[in-house]
Write a protein that holds these residues in place. Structure first.
Motif, PDB file in Angstrom:
ATOM      1  N   PRO A 202      39.064   5.519 -41.346  1.00  0.00           N
ATOM      2  CA  PRO A 202      39.546   4.401 -42.165  1.00  0.00           C
ATOM      3  C   PRO A 202      39.287   4.546 -43.664  1.00  0.00           C
ATOM      4  O   PRO A 202      39.696   3.681 -44.430  1.00  0.00           O
ATOM      5  CB  PRO A 202      38.757   3.211 -41.605  1.00  0.00           C
ATOM      6  N   GLY A 203      38.627   5.631 -44.091  1.00  0.00           N
ATOM      7  CA  GLY A 203      38.338   5.796 -45.521  1.00  0.00           C
ATOM      8  C   GLY A 203      36.972   5.237 -45.874  1.00  0.00           C
ATOM      9  O   GLY A 203      36.246   4.728 -45.015  1.00  0.00           O
ATOM     10  N   PRO A 204      36.600   5.325 -47.158  1.00  0.00           N
ATOM     11  CA  PRO A 204      35.266   4.850 -47.570  1.00  0.00           C
ATOM     12  C   PRO A 204      35.178   3.326 -47.601  1.00  0.00           C
ATOM     13  O   PRO A 204      36.182   2.640 -47.795  1.00  0.00           O
ATOM     14  CB  PRO A 204      35.131   5.419 -48.987  1.00  0.00           C
ATOM     15  N   ILE A 205      33.965   2.826 -47.418  1.00  0.00           N
ATOM     16  CA  ILE A 205      33.716   1.383 -47.555  1.00  0.00           C
ATOM     17  C   ILE A 205      33.574   1.091 -49.055  1.00  0.00           C
ATOM     18  O   ILE A 205      32.635   1.554 -49.689  1.00  0.00           O
ATOM     19  CB  ILE A 205      32.440   0.967 -46.804  1.00  0.00           C
ATOM     20  N   VAL A 206      34.516   0.325 -49.611  1.00  0.00           N
ATOM     21  CA  VAL A 206      34.498   0.066 -51.053  1.00  0.00           C
ATOM     22  C   VAL A 206      33.917  -1.300 -51.407  1.00  0.00           C
ATOM     23  O   VAL A 206      33.667  -1.578 -52.584  1.00  0.00           O
ATOM     24  CB  VAL A 206      35.908   0.226 -51.675  1.00  0.00           C
ATOM     25  N   ALA A 207      33.721  -2.153 -50.396  1.00  0.00           N
ATOM     26  CA  ALA A 207      33.062  -3.443 -50.629  1.00  0.00           C
ATOM     27  C   ALA A 207      32.442  -3.894 -49.314  1.00  0.00           C
ATOM     28  O   ALA A 207      32.952  -3.561 -48.240  1.00  0.00           O
ATOM     29  CB  ALA A 207      34.048  -4.497 -51.137  1.00  0.00           C
ATOM     30  N   ALA A 208      31.329  -4.624 -49.407  1.00  0.00           N
ATOM     31  CA  ALA A 208      30.644  -5.061 -48.185  1.00  0.00           C
ATOM     32  C   ALA A 208      29.731  -6.231 -48.512  1.00  0.00           C
ATOM     33  O   ALA A 208      29.202  -6.337 -49.629  1.00  0.00           O
ATOM     34  CB  ALA A 208      29.806  -3.915 -47.606  1.00  0.00           C
ATOM     35  N   THR A 209      29.569  -7.111 -47.529  1.00  0.00           N
ATOM     36  CA  THR A 209      28.565  -8.158 -47.652  1.00  0.00           C
ATOM     37  C   THR A 209      28.111  -8.536 -46.245  1.00  0.00           C
ATOM     38  O   THR A 209      28.626  -7.999 -45.263  1.00  0.00           O
ATOM     39  CB  THR A 209      29.091  -9.383 -48.431  1.00  0.00           C
ATOM     40  N   PHE A 210      27.130  -9.411 -46.144  1.00  0.00           N
ATOM     41  CA  PHE A 210      26.703  -9.876 -44.822  1.00  0.00           C
ATOM     42  C   PHE A 210      26.076 -11.251 -44.964  1.00  0.00           C
ATOM     43  O   PHE A 210      25.592 -11.626 -46.023  1.00  0.00           O
ATOM     44  CB  PHE A 210      25.698  -8.900 -44.172  1.00  0.00           C
ATOM     45  N   PHE A 211      26.138 -12.013 -43.853  1.00  0.00           N
ATOM     46  CA  PHE A 211      25.409 -13.278 -43.834  1.00  0.00           C
ATOM     47  C   PHE A 211      24.436 -13.259 -42.668  1.00  0.00           C
ATOM     48  O   PHE A 211      24.555 -12.430 -41.754  1.00  0.00           O
ATOM     49  CB  PHE A 211      26.352 -14.494 -43.780  1.00  0.00           C
ATOM     50  N   LEU A 212      23.430 -14.132 -42.757  1.00  0.00           N
ATOM     51  CA  LEU A 212      22.417 -14.240 -41.710  1.00  0.00           C
ATOM     52  C   LEU A 212      22.667 -15.517 -40.919  1.00  0.00           C
ATOM     53  O   LEU A 212      23.049 -16.537 -41.488  1.00  0.00           O
ATOM     54  CB  LEU A 212      21.016 -14.300 -42.336  1.00  0.00           C
ATOM     55  N   GLN A 213      22.479 -15.433 -39.622  1.00  0.00           N
ATOM     56  CA  GLN A 213      22.662 -16.620 -38.790  1.00  0.00           C
ATOM     57  C   GLN A 213      21.809 -16.506 -37.529  1.00  0.00           C
ATOM     58  O   GLN A 213      21.754 -15.444 -36.918  1.00  0.00           O
ATOM     59  CB  GLN A 213      24.135 -16.766 -38.403  1.00  0.00           C
ATOM     60  N   ALA A 214      21.139 -17.611 -37.196  1.00  0.00           N
ATOM     61  CA  ALA A 214      20.357 -17.676 -35.958  1.00  0.00           C
ATOM     62  C   ALA A 214      20.875 -18.847 -35.132  1.00  0.00           C
ATOM     63  O   ALA A 214      21.557 -19.730 -35.655  1.00  0.00           O
ATOM     64  CB  ALA A 214      18.876 -17.870 -36.268  1.00  0.00           C
ATOM     65  N   ASN A 215      20.571 -18.841 -33.874  1.00  0.00           N
ATOM     66  CA  ASN A 215      20.851 -19.982 -33.010  1.00  0.00           C
ATOM     67  C   ASN A 215      20.239 -21.231 -33.648  1.00  0.00           C
ATOM     68  O   ASN A 215      19.111 -21.186 -34.142  1.00  0.00           O
ATOM     69  CB  ASN A 215      20.246 -19.718 -31.628  1.00  0.00           C
ATOM     70  N   ASP A 216      20.986 -22.348 -33.664  1.00  0.00           N
ATOM     71  CA  ASP A 216      20.515 -23.562 -34.348  1.00  0.00           C
ATOM     72  C   ASP A 216      19.114 -23.975 -33.913  1.00  0.00           C
ATOM     73  O   ASP A 216      18.292 -24.369 -34.730  1.00  0.00           O
ATOM     74  CB  ASP A 216      21.470 -24.724 -34.091  1.00  0.00           C
ATOM     75  N   ASN A 217      18.842 -23.890 -32.622  1.00  0.00           N
ATOM     76  CA  ASN A 217      17.523 -24.311 -32.133  1.00  0.00           C
ATOM     77  C   ASN A 217      16.426 -23.376 -32.607  1.00  0.00           C
ATOM     78  O   ASN A 217      15.329 -23.803 -32.937  1.00  0.00           O
ATOM     79  CB  ASN A 217      17.536 -24.419 -30.610  1.00  0.00           C
ATOM     80  N   GLU A 218      16.778 -22.101 -32.686  1.00  0.00           N
ATOM     81  CA  GLU A 218      15.823 -21.116 -33.166  1.00  0.00           C
ATOM     82  C   GLU A 218      15.524 -21.360 -34.649  1.00  0.00           C
ATOM     83  O   GLU A 218      14.388 -21.311 -35.098  1.00  0.00           O
ATOM     84  CB  GLU A 218      16.426 -19.726 -32.988  1.00  0.00           C
ATOM     85  N   ALA A 219      16.588 -21.680 -35.391  1.00  0.00           N
ATOM     86  CA  ALA A 219      16.433 -21.927 -36.825  1.00  0.00           C
ATOM     87  C   ALA A 219      15.542 -23.146 -37.042  1.00  0.00           C
ATOM     88  O   ALA A 219      14.680 -23.146 -37.917  1.00  0.00           O
ATOM     89  CB  ALA A 219      17.793 -22.143 -37.466  1.00  0.00           C
ATOM     90  N   LYS A 220      15.738 -24.190 -36.205  1.00  0.00           N
ATOM     91  CA  LYS A 220      14.909 -25.395 -36.336  1.00  0.00           C
ATOM     92  C   LYS A 220      13.444 -25.076 -36.034  1.00  0.00           C
ATOM     93  O   LYS A 220      12.552 -25.482 -36.743  1.00  0.00           O
ATOM     94  CB  LYS A 220      15.404 -26.485 -35.372  1.00  0.00           C
ATOM     95  N   ALA A 221      13.242 -24.305 -34.953  1.00  0.00           N
ATOM     96  CA  ALA A 221      11.879 -23.946 -34.560  1.00  0.00           C
ATOM     97  C   ALA A 221      11.181 -23.186 -35.679  1.00  0.00           C
ATOM     98  O   ALA A 221       9.998 -23.385 -35.920  1.00  0.00           O
ATOM     99  CB  ALA A 221      11.908 -23.109 -33.291  1.00  0.00           C
ATOM    100  N   GLY A 222      11.934 -22.331 -36.378  1.00  0.00           N
ATOM    101  CA  GLY A 222      11.332 -21.499 -37.416  1.00  0.00           C
ATOM    102  C   GLY A 222      11.173 -22.219 -38.743  1.00  0.00           C
ATOM    103  O   GLY A 222      10.405 -21.784 -39.586  1.00  0.00           O
TER     104      GLY A 222
END
Ligand SMILES: *[C@@H]1O[C@H](CO)[C@@H](O)[C@H](O)[C@H]1NC(C)=O
Ligand SMILES: *[C@@H]1O[C@H](CO)[C@@H](O)[C@H](O)[C@H]1NC(C)=O
Length: 298
Positions: A202-222
């Motif tokens: 597919p060629g080189p990766i010229v742009a990239a990003t990422f987001f973080l996400q956890a299960n809602d209950n896990e996020a609350k616990a943490g």
């Protein structure tokens, strides 16, 4: 959880240092993306360093939430439908994002940053032949939809997932095997990026990003845990600014070498156009990323 909170602190500190810089913000955002991908351990698996030749920053916008900086946390439910994607392109790279080039958009979930993985990646989105508009918007609806957006839903107990969106610049002779372009509504949970790159080219990766996400209950616990301060701000500011000027120089190098005879590079590999940027920038980025990762793991 501890890892992701520390990571978040480090990335937030980097982001703050970037927004504090008024000039060459596109270069700083590109440098931040490179540092953040390393800090989040998305490199070297599933994303091998040699796939990256970042030339633009990527903003991912969902109906209710956007990824303005790599590593933004989004709650479950904000990412149920496909995002819109927009590139911020440095002036020096503008001519390389012209109407004759098409892009592949791929969103992957390699899970939580535990063990390096390659073949255990979940594929959430795959679109080929996406054009980019003059304002940097990727017109995903004009592309060839292989796998429509599969809503994110981290299972309870699986930690904080990293959902990475990668933009590949397709070569003019892009022609992946039919098995990789047949529209497929099913989620693929054993996707291998290295197999895809090898088979589809597919060629080189010229742009990239990422987001973080956890299960809602896990996020609350943490969320009751206090977040310890990570003293990365001054290191990060210097790192981002150093990496940004290197990115800037490399992109200008690329723009220049488009007309001149291609500068020979020592590496092997097929994406010769991406070599000058990756070889030039990576030495700097790898060293500063090591500092960032070290700080994130404190
Ligand atoms: C958007 O997201 C925020 C934060 O997650 C939430 O509080 C809000 O209710 C959401 N709005 C809609 C319309 O879903
Ligand atoms: C269009 O962009 C590609 C790289 O994406 C570059 O190789 C090509 O030279 C550009 N064409 C023009 C006319 O600038």
């Amino acid at each position: 959880m501890l890892f992701s909170k520390s990571l978040l602190c480090a990335v937030t500190a980097l982001a703050a240092s970037v927004s504090a810089q008024s000039s060459s913000s596109a270069d700083s955002q590109i440098a931040l993306a490179q540092l953040s991908l390393s800090a989040a351990k998305l490199i070297p698996n599933p994303i091998k360093q040699e796939y990256l030749s970042l030339e633009a920053a990527l903003t991912e916008t969902f109906k209710n939430g956007s990824v303005d900086q790599p590593g933004t946390t989004l709650s479950v439910g904000t990412t149920s439908t496909a995002p819109t994607l927009k590139l911020t392109i440095p002036d020096s790279a503008q001519s390389r994002f012209n109407s004759s080039t098409k892009y592949t958009v791929l969103t992957l979930d390699p899970g939580a940053p535990v063990e390096p993985v390659d073949k255990k990646v979940v594929r959430h989105f795959l679109v080929n032949d996406v054009p980019v508009g003059s304002d940097g918007t990727l017109d995903v609806s004009s592309g060839k939809n292989v796998a429509g957006w599969f809503a994110t839903a981290p299972p309870l107990g699986s930690g904080t997932h990293r959902y990475a969106t990668l933009i590949f610049r397709q070569p003019s002779d892009f022609n992946p095997p039919a098995s990789l372009t047949t529209p497929d509504k099913n989620i693929v949970i054993d996707f291998s990026l290295s197999d895809y790159v090898e088979q589809a080219k597919p060629g080189p990766i010229v742009a990239a990003t990422f987001f973080l996400q956890a299960n809602d209950n896990e996020a609350k616990a943490g969320s009751s845990k206090s977040v310890s301060a990570v003293p990365t701000t001054s290191v990060a500011a210097a790192s981002v600014s150093q990496a940004a000027s290197s990115v800037s120089a490399s992109i200008q190098n690329l723009a220049g070498s488009a007309t001149a005879t291609s500068k020979s590079s020592s590496g092997s590999g097929s994406n010769s156009a991406s070599r000058p940027l990756s070889t030039h920038v990576l030495a700097v980025v790898l060293s500063v990323a090591a500092i960032a990762v070290g700080a994130a793991l404190v």
